[in-house]
Design a protein around this motif. Structure first.
Motif, PDB file in Angstrom:
ATOM      1  N   GLY A   1      66.302  49.381  46.252  1.00  0.00           N
ATOM      2  CA  GLY A   1      66.483  50.062  47.528  1.00  0.00           C
ATOM      3  C   GLY A   1      66.519  49.135  48.706  1.00  0.00           C
ATOM      4  O   GLY A   1      66.528  49.580  49.836  1.00  0.00           O
ATOM      5  N   THR A   2      66.497  47.819  48.500  1.00  0.00           N
ATOM      6  CA  THR A   2      66.607  46.918  49.639  1.00  0.00           C
ATOM      7  C   THR A   2      68.004  46.957  50.184  1.00  0.00           C
ATOM      8  O   THR A   2      68.961  47.334  49.526  1.00  0.00           O
ATOM      9  CB  THR A   2      66.236  45.476  49.236  1.00  0.00           C
ATOM     10  OG1 THR A   2      67.064  45.093  48.162  1.00  0.00           O
ATOM     11  CG2 THR A   2      64.782  45.388  48.854  1.00  0.00           C
ATOM     12  N   VAL A   3      68.134  46.525  51.421  1.00  0.00           N
ATOM     13  CA  VAL A   3      69.400  46.669  52.127  1.00  0.00           C
ATOM     14  C   VAL A   3      70.203  45.402  52.005  1.00  0.00           C
ATOM     15  O   VAL A   3      69.684  44.300  52.126  1.00  0.00           O
ATOM     16  CB  VAL A   3      69.133  46.969  53.614  1.00  0.00           C
ATOM     17  CG1 VAL A   3      70.434  47.149  54.342  1.00  0.00           C
ATOM     18  CG2 VAL A   3      68.281  48.201  53.720  1.00  0.00           C
TER      19      VAL A   3
ATOM     20  N   ILE B   1      64.817  51.157  52.388  1.00  0.00           N
ATOM     21  CA  ILE B   1      65.761  51.169  53.511  1.00  0.00           C
ATOM     22  C   ILE B   1      67.128  50.779  52.960  1.00  0.00           C
ATOM     23  O   ILE B   1      67.342  49.632  52.582  1.00  0.00           O
ATOM     24  CB  ILE B   1      65.330  50.208  54.629  1.00  0.00           C
ATOM     25  CG1 ILE B   1      63.910  50.528  55.092  1.00  0.00           C
ATOM     26  CG2 ILE B   1      66.293  50.297  55.805  1.00  0.00           C
ATOM     27  CD1 ILE B   1      63.355  49.546  56.102  1.00  0.00           C
ATOM     28  N   VAL B   2      68.040  51.730  52.901  1.00  0.00           N
ATOM     29  CA  VAL B   2      69.312  51.531  52.206  1.00  0.00           C
ATOM     30  C   VAL B   2      70.462  51.581  53.198  1.00  0.00           C
ATOM     31  O   VAL B   2      70.528  52.478  54.043  1.00  0.00           O
ATOM     32  CB  VAL B   2      69.518  52.618  51.122  1.00  0.00           C
ATOM     33  CG1 VAL B   2      70.836  52.427  50.399  1.00  0.00           C
ATOM     34  CG2 VAL B   2      68.358  52.596  50.133  1.00  0.00           C
TER      35      VAL B   2
ATOM     36  N   ALA C   1      68.845  47.517  63.909  1.00  0.00           N
ATOM     37  CA  ALA C   1      67.453  47.933  63.814  1.00  0.00           C
ATOM     38  C   ALA C   1      66.665  46.993  62.907  1.00  0.00           C
ATOM     39  O   ALA C   1      65.495  46.678  63.183  1.00  0.00           O
ATOM     40  CB  ALA C   1      67.373  49.372  63.304  1.00  0.00           C
ATOM     41  N   LEU C   2      67.289  46.525  61.829  1.00  0.00           N
ATOM     42  CA  LEU C   2      66.606  45.599  60.922  1.00  0.00           C
ATOM     43  C   LEU C   2      66.342  44.254  61.587  1.00  0.00           C
ATOM     44  O   LEU C   2      65.321  43.612  61.321  1.00  0.00           O
ATOM     45  CB  LEU C   2      67.454  45.409  59.662  1.00  0.00           C
ATOM     46  CG  LEU C   2      67.479  46.602  58.699  1.00  0.00           C
ATOM     47  CD1 LEU C   2      68.542  46.396  57.626  1.00  0.00           C
ATOM     48  CD2 LEU C   2      66.118  46.810  58.059  1.00  0.00           C
ATOM     49  N   GLU C   3      67.251  43.835  62.444  1.00  0.00           N
ATOM     50  CA  GLU C   3      67.024  42.580  63.165  1.00  0.00           C
ATOM     51  C   GLU C   3      65.805  42.697  64.079  1.00  0.00           C
ATOM     52  O   GLU C   3      64.971  41.794  64.155  1.00  0.00           O
ATOM     53  CB  GLU C   3      68.263  42.211  63.974  1.00  0.00           C
ATOM     54  CG  GLU C   3      68.126  40.886  64.717  1.00  0.00           C
ATOM     55  CD  GLU C   3      69.336  40.563  65.564  1.00  0.00           C
ATOM     56  OE1 GLU C   3      69.245  39.638  66.392  1.00  0.00           O
ATOM     57  OE2 GLU C   3      70.358  41.249  65.413  1.00  0.00           O
ATOM     58  N   LEU C   4      65.680  43.841  64.758  1.00  0.00           N
ATOM     59  CA  LEU C   4      64.498  44.065  65.589  1.00  0.00           C
ATOM     60  C   LEU C   4      63.237  44.146  64.736  1.00  0.00           C
ATOM     61  O   LEU C   4      62.160  43.680  65.137  1.00  0.00           O
ATOM     62  CB  LEU C   4      64.663  45.353  66.402  1.00  0.00           C
ATOM     63  CG  LEU C   4      65.698  45.308  67.522  1.00  0.00           C
ATOM     64  CD1 LEU C   4      65.857  46.680  68.153  1.00  0.00           C
ATOM     65  CD2 LEU C   4      65.279  44.299  68.596  1.00  0.00           C
TER      66      LEU C   4
ATOM     67  N   PHE D   1      60.244  51.908  58.255  1.00  0.00           N
ATOM     68  CA  PHE D   1      60.338  50.730  59.115  1.00  0.00           C
ATOM     69  C   PHE D   1      58.959  50.212  59.495  1.00  0.00           C
ATOM     70  O   PHE D   1      58.746  49.005  59.589  1.00  0.00           O
ATOM     71  CB  PHE D   1      61.163  51.052  60.361  1.00  0.00           C
ATOM     72  CG  PHE D   1      62.619  50.739  60.212  1.00  0.00           C
ATOM     73  CD1 PHE D   1      63.164  49.591  60.750  1.00  0.00           C
ATOM     74  CD2 PHE D   1      63.450  51.590  59.502  1.00  0.00           C
ATOM     75  CE1 PHE D   1      64.512  49.300  60.595  1.00  0.00           C
ATOM     76  CE2 PHE D   1      64.795  51.315  59.333  1.00  0.00           C
ATOM     77  CZ  PHE D   1      65.329  50.156  59.884  1.00  0.00           C
ATOM     78  N   ALA D   2      58.012  51.120  59.740  1.00  0.00           N
ATOM     79  CA  ALA D   2      56.654  50.688  60.058  1.00  0.00           C
ATOM     80  C   ALA D   2      56.048  49.902  58.894  1.00  0.00           C
ATOM     81  O   ALA D   2      55.407  48.861  59.083  1.00  0.00           O
ATOM     82  CB  ALA D   2      55.788  51.902  60.396  1.00  0.00           C
TER      83      ALA D   2
END
Length: 594
Positions: free
Chosen positions: A138-140, A175-176, A185-188, A212-213
């Protein structure tokens, strides 16, 4: 050496920006129209795009997202000679680097370009160091970019972005997707994990705020510590203080023993407060003090205790509007938003739908020992057409329901999706078909939504318009193929008849405003356009600013009447926050009864 693209209809501006870029040691590309600019951006992979607002074939602001979603993911600087505060806000909220107003000066261009390239160089290095992963857990799979510094130039220089190396990937379990909106959002998230500042995660219900948390915690230096969660909406006002701060024995009836609060239990780790907007106002002051000092007093205690915790909060509410209504403390909001991560709704990253569906199908089949399943054409058509107001959570539940209905069958059909979803898609298609022959065109990149969300018409009407448009603003028949399954099933057959994605076409200002409203636009569907009427000869024409204000006031009044005074619904339909809509009401002295 970086590559700079200038999209402006003024030859003097194009020449000026290009000469400054070349003088700084970079390559410059120029275009006079949006259509030409998009073609150059798709083939030339620019690092920076200078984008004018008023162009012959459309509005530059309306296509900021179109440029931003290109594989090269360029930084965008908007330039205009007709700027206003609303335009600047719109541009910045859509992720542009800067909003410049003409006339431009050489020193302003030089400073702006130096700063944006320095930022992009640092961003590229961070993404290249972090790497990406695309495994079966499930990793992006991200779209990180790599770059090199040009030692022969005094300005930061960047090579064209390419796929990142998978070195030391971030943990992104659950997070897919790899859409540009999710990557931002992933960069943040990566920035938040590398620091200890408070994090505020914003997003609609079902977008994955807790995921995300947890990702922030797992990728931080506190990963070995506890991850403590509290749903503020699930507790009464009487219990939340004891839950947060703890209590000593005898502090209240039933307190037969001392108990540590969640702030203490999170010592050395991360405290996640979900639905922080529901934290009772009476407790916010005490919590603010604990957040600032990392020291607090349990209920009934005489001494304070300390806790070294890191706070991550999440909400789907408009905290700024709650502050305006005195429902949330402004000083607490300022402390919460050390770093804010806004998660995109699923309707803004529809390119992730096939991968999300495949991930949900694999997970369900593995849990229930079912054979691998693949989608029929109507299944993916329905999934792409539905606006998913419940976001990823709703999508996963719908896919699991389809898998349960399919049982041992290996093909998923739209018939197996929940009835409510199929009804919504059918109604949206019928509404779009009814609206299509009227002659109104859907601007490219606008998302193609009609009514409450859905496809902008049936396939026949879309073909009449020149290109079928999906809810993602892409050609409807260019939906990504179903990705490779993780459960050993091998490659999955692509959706039949899915051609390569194509760039949206632009046909002039009539695409933005309707051909009947543009002088010289010709005819639409064989009907002659009415001749434009001038202003009354005995009255001075209004200024553009006054005309815009009158049009805005009329729009707000009609929207309020349409929603029968429902501010929440009016703000939703207008696609603005409730706080913004309240400001418009105040600005134009309108009330719910106007």
């Amino acid at each position: 050496m970086a590559r700079i693209l200038v999209v402006d209809d003024e030859a003097m501006v194009r020449t000026m920006l290009a000469e400054v870029a070349v003088g700084m040691g970079h390559e410059a590309l120029t275009a006079a129209t949006l259509d030409e600019g998009l073609r150059l951006a798709a083939t030339g992979a620019p690092d920076v795009v200078y984008l004018d607002v008023l162009l012959p074939d459309g509005n530059g602001l309306a296509h900021v997202t179109t440029f931003g979603r290109l594989p090269c993911a360029p930084e965008i600087i908007v330039v205009t000679g007709f700027g206003d505060a609303d335009g600047a806000e719109t541009a910045l909220r859509h992720g542009v680097w800067e909003y410049l107003q003409k006339p431009l000066r050489v020193q302003d261009i030089t400073l702006s370009l130096s700063r944006v390239l320095a930022y992009r160089g640092g961003r590229v290095r961070r993404l290249g160091a972090a790497g990406t992963g695309n495994g079966g857990n499930g990793t992006v799979s991200g779209t990180a970019q790599t770059g090199q510094a040009d030692t022969g130039s005094s300005s930061p220089a960047i090579t064209a972005p390419s796929s990142a190396m998978p070195s030391a990937p971030l943990s992104r379990e659950g997070i897919v997707g790899n859409s540009p909106a999710l990557d931002a959002a992933l960069e943040l998230m990566a920035e938040a994990a590398a620091s200890s500042v408070n994090v505020l995660v914003l997003g609609e219900t079902g977008t994955g705020k807790e995921l995300f948390a947890r990702a922030v915690h797992r990728n931080s230096a506190r990963a070995a510590g506890p991850f403590v969660t509290l749903d503020c909406a699930s507790l009464t006002e009487n219990l939340v203080e004891s839950q947060l701060f703890g209590h000593v024995r005898g502090a209240f009836t039933g307190a037969d023993r001392s108990r540590d609060g969640l702030l203490r239990l999170a010592h050395g780790g991360t405290l996640f407060l979900d639905e922080i907007g529901d934290l009772p106002l009476s407790i916010q002051g005490a919590f603010l003090r604990a957040l600032e000092l990392r020291r607090f007093r349990p209920v009934g205690a005489s001494r304070e205790v300390e806790s070294d915790f890191r706070l991550v909060a999440a909400t789907n509410k408009d905290l700024h509007e709650m502050v305006r209504l005195d429902m949330f403390r402004s000083d607490l909001l300022y402390r919460l938003r050390g770093l804010t991560i806004t998660l995109p709704p699923l309707r803004e990253r529809t390119e992730d739908l096939p991968e999300l569906c495949a991930w949900a199908v694999d997970r369900f089949c593995q849990r229930h020992d079912l054979p691998p399943k693949f989608p029929a054409e109507d299944f993916l058509e329905t999934v792409v057409s539905y606006p998913w107001p419940g976001n990823v959570r709703e999508l996963v539940h719908a896919v699991e329901r389809a898998c349960a209905a399919a049982r041992d069958e290996t093909t998923l059909y739209a018939r197996q999706l929940p009835t409510e979803i199929r009804v919504r898609v059918a109604r949206d298609r019928m509404d779009g078909h009814a609206a299509g022959p009227a002659g109104s065109t859907v601007p490219a990149g606008s998302g193609g939504l009609v009514g409450s969300g859905g496809l902008a018409g049936t396939a026949a009407w879309q073909a009449e318009q020149g290109a079928a448009t999906s809810v993602a603003g892409r050609p409807f028949d260019a939906v990504p193929a179903w990705p490779r399954h993780v459960n050993g099933a091998g490659a999955v057959p692509e959706w039949p008849g899915a051609p390569a994605p194509t760039l949206p076409k632009f046909h002039g200002l009539q695409d933005m405003a309707g051909a009947g409203n543009v002088p010289g636009a010709g005819n639409v569907h064989g009907q002659a356009a009415p001749a434009p009427q001038g202003f009354a000869p005995d009255a001075a024409p209004p200024t553009l600013r006054a005309h815009k204000a009158d049009a805005e006031r009329a729009y707000v009044a009609r929207m309020l009447a349409h929603c029968r005074g429902d501010i929440r619904e009016a703000a939703r339909l207008a696609d603005v926050s409730r706080g913004h809509f309240y400001e418009l009401l105040k600005k134009h002295e309108l009330g719910k009864t106007d």
